[in-house]
Design an enzyme around this catalytic site. Sequence first.
Site, PDB file in Angstrom:
ATOM      1  N   ARG A 187      -0.651  -0.188   6.981  1.00  0.00           N
ATOM      2  CA  ARG A 187      -1.761   0.758   7.113  1.00  0.00           C
ATOM      3  C   ARG A 187      -2.010   1.173   8.563  1.00  0.00           C
ATOM      4  O   ARG A 187      -2.852   2.029   8.825  1.00  0.00           O
ATOM      5  CB  ARG A 187      -3.029   0.193   6.480  1.00  0.00           C
ATOM      6  CG  ARG A 187      -3.641  -0.996   7.175  1.00  0.00           C
ATOM      7  CD  ARG A 187      -4.845  -1.513   6.382  1.00  0.00           C
ATOM      8  NE  ARG A 187      -5.399  -2.713   6.987  1.00  0.00           N
ATOM      9  CZ  ARG A 187      -6.202  -3.559   6.364  1.00  0.00           C
ATOM     10  NH1 ARG A 187      -6.531  -3.344   5.104  1.00  0.00           N
ATOM     11  NH2 ARG A 187      -6.681  -4.618   6.965  1.00  0.00           N
TER      12      ARG A 187
ATOM     13  N   MET B  92      -0.001  -1.980  -0.657  1.00  0.00           N
ATOM     14  CA  MET B  92      -1.440  -2.112  -0.817  1.00  0.00           C
ATOM     15  C   MET B  92      -1.987  -1.191  -1.911  1.00  0.00           C
ATOM     16  O   MET B  92      -1.291  -0.283  -2.373  1.00  0.00           O
ATOM     17  CB  MET B  92      -2.138  -1.844   0.510  1.00  0.00           C
ATOM     18  CG  MET B  92      -1.966  -2.994   1.491  1.00  0.00           C
ATOM     19  SD  MET B  92      -2.802  -2.677   3.069  1.00  0.00           S
ATOM     20  CE  MET B  92      -3.098  -4.352   3.639  1.00  0.00           C
TER      21      MET B  92
ATOM     22  N   ASP C 285      -6.366   3.946   0.480  1.00  0.00           N
ATOM     23  CA  ASP C 285      -6.271   3.831  -0.979  1.00  0.00           C
ATOM     24  C   ASP C 285      -6.367   5.176  -1.693  1.00  0.00           C
ATOM     25  O   ASP C 285      -6.027   5.274  -2.870  1.00  0.00           O
ATOM     26  CB  ASP C 285      -7.377   2.906  -1.499  1.00  0.00           C
ATOM     27  CG  ASP C 285      -7.124   1.460  -1.099  1.00  0.00           C
ATOM     28  OD1 ASP C 285      -5.968   1.144  -0.769  1.00  0.00           O
ATOM     29  OD2 ASP C 285      -8.073   0.661  -1.111  1.00  0.00           O
TER      30      ASP C 285
ATOM     31  N   THR D 153      -9.742   6.237   3.813  1.00  0.00           N
ATOM     32  CA  THR D 153      -9.187   5.095   3.085  1.00  0.00           C
ATOM     33  C   THR D 153      -7.725   5.345   2.779  1.00  0.00           C
ATOM     34  O   THR D 153      -7.351   6.411   2.284  1.00  0.00           O
ATOM     35  CB  THR D 153      -9.939   4.795   1.775  1.00  0.00           C
ATOM     36  OG1 THR D 153      -9.161   3.844   1.036  1.00  0.00           O
ATOM     37  CG2 THR D 153     -10.114   6.023   0.887  1.00  0.00           C
TER      38      THR D 153
END
Lengths: 423, 423
Positions: free
Chosen positions: B304, B191, B146, B144
């Site tokens: 990304r 993001m 994130d 991920t």
Amino acid sequence: MAVLKGNAVVAQSGGPTAVINASACGVIQTAMANPEVFTGVFGGLNGILGVLNEELYDIGKEAPAEMDRLRRTPSAALGSCRHKLKDIKRDRGDYDRILEVFKAHGVRYFFYIGGNDSMDTADKLGRLAGEDNYDLIVMGVPKTIDNDLAFTDHCPGFGSVAKFNATAVMEAGLDTEALYTHDTTTVHEVMGRNAGWIAAATGLARRGPEDAPHIILLPEVPFEVEKFTAQVDDCLKKFNRCFIVCGEGSKTPDGKYLGEAGGSFATDAFGHAQLGGAGEAVRGIIENKIGVKARTNCAGTAQRNAMHFASKTDVDEAYMVGKTAVEAAMKGVTGQMVTLVRTGNDPYRCTTGLVELQKVANGEKVVPPEFIDPSGFGVTEAFLDYATPLILGEAPLDIGRDGLPLYVRLTKCMLPKKTETRK
Amino acid sequence: MAVLKGNAVVAQSGGPTAVINASACGVIQTAMANPEVFTGVFGGLNGILGVLNEELYDIGKEAPAEMDRLRRTPSAALGSCRHKLKDIKRDRGDYDRILEVFKAHGVRYFFYIGGNDSMDTADKLGRLAGEDNYDLIVMGVPKTIDNDLAFTDHCPGFGSVAKFNATAVMEAGLDTEALYTHDTTTVHEVMGRNAGWIAAATGLARRGPEDAPHIILLPEVPFEVEKFTAQVDDCLKKFNRCFIVCGEGSKTPDGKYLGEAGGSFATDAFGHAQLGGAGEAVRGIIENKIGVKARTNCAGTAQRNAMHFASKTDVDEAYMVGKTAVEAAMKGVTGQMVTLVRTGNDPYRCTTGLVELQKVANGEKVVPPEFIDPSGFGVTEAFLDYATPLILGEAPLDIGRDGLPLYVRLTKCMLPKKTETRK
């Protein structure tokens, strides 16, 4: 005629690019290599504002190693602005002021790196100096990511923004491909207010029909909602996904920008209307007319400064036009802009030429019909042949121990003022 | 105990990253190097959907050279999805169906590359198989951008999105610096819906106080308008410009997303309200409360997938976690996710560990207080020490004769179906 001896001012104007510093570096290093002509090389702080405000700095005081690195630094390290000079026919005060500052500092050479407006300013300055019997050589150095200057095959700055955007579209296109069951369409907005060169250049990413971008929206082609949604529908049937590149200057048939007409009038926290971008407008149309989810990407100013993946061809040519401007000036040439002249395409060859500043100032080059696919939603092979050589090669990059590029910030040793401060 | 022999399924899930294919490549190449265990290696078309729909393809039929290139290809080349399985307590149909497909195709190994939800799915599948007395080894491979998975030092995908965004902020920051007399502030949205790791990582671009980003907005710190505008004002006084990074998940003190609460409710051409992004909301606040011009950048999905400037550390580690998952599976390990374990920071060293899938599924790691500057608008040295090693090195890239990266698209030779088509 003896070579004019004196100081040189170099200034940058308008929107930054990945390579405008390479052009400045070409000017500076060439001028400094000829101290018998150029007694000093000065920078104008924030473009023409620095001359108007007598904020000049001595580039000779910068470390030579940093000067080398300037060539590989994006944005406008000398400082830029969007200051519009007053109309010379109504008020020649700005021009007189510039000449006053030039005279006070013994400036005999002015190298102006910019687009249409800058070429116009340089032209008028040169003429005014002539009327005053003040020997001043003015040379224009082309710069614009928009690639819309006339009389030059292409513009330094375009190749790099093209390479970055084509790559970003290729990469984001793979994202849409992988996630089409959820995020079915992507709208990728790119710069280019009046001309669609940058949007067109993303067509380079499309090696086959499956590849992004499937649809390119150019300012040169009026945007018709029904035609567009039919094209998206068709693409969804074929590929289950659709990747759209949208030039920020795309317009409706009645000439309104998409962000203004087709799309999203945002209201902010305080009730004021805000103009959304073209990409957001297109997203709204897709979601509401077609009923599939759309995402928007808009790299904004990051795209025009993407030196981390710049075109080597572009960086080299940007340096060359700066260098050539100085070499021409040393021969007494004045009132001209350096152009890029393509002398071969396979293999690609490019040399420089000259054009009168006045001519450039009044021209604007949009994407011609032969470069636009008959559908209005793509580019032709002829365009790809034109654009491919401009993105070739990767510009060298210095990376620091922290894993990020090493870019230079000039120290800008200011010159003492010699005139009254302008109110 | 004899080593379980059978086919393997590898699948990708959720949002693509620059390096999820490197992990897939690690799984595939390691499995293929052990044909005595892995009789076949199959891909699931569009993640778990491909298993549910019995859309499996034979990765053994891909050209080995293309497989090498998969390691350097961004996005999710196996196909991904955001399909959420039904709650197993209410309806175990999805899980039974997956086991049915696995049994029909002799699948004994399932490698699932994804985030929290994927680890939960893999865990439940493993348990269900156990109840059914069907030998199935399930292994999780973390992924991920994130960086919010618990029990791992960091997540493959984060280092590359961090390197790209830090670079883009550095470059766009130079744009704001050059043009501050016109475009005084820039809001750069990144993001990260629930955690601010990516926003925080742009702090790596800031080598000195003058450098962008001057302000970082993290979802972990509630956004207070007055405090924010005071911070911007202060920055404008110091530097004449302000560059703000805004995590897309930034929220007001009452927990509303900025795009929802503070900002721009766009109305599209058909009168429907559209939710603007956090960056646009912040721009509105700056222009209306402070009265200076602001621009927004939002690279969206391009960030990304930015393999063209990916972190070599990240790509290598992504491959390593895939490889390790297969090696562990061959030892009979099941129900675990491979983790990254930092064993040294100067020099940086990283190895792998294992954690129970069930544990990962319920954890979420946000940016901890010790990584956030007391002002709430930046990051600490401790964070920079944590993040710097993750962006080091540039991943190798194949460039084509057209000046653009060469990425791979798998041929995906579909396996014949063996079960009834699911309605």
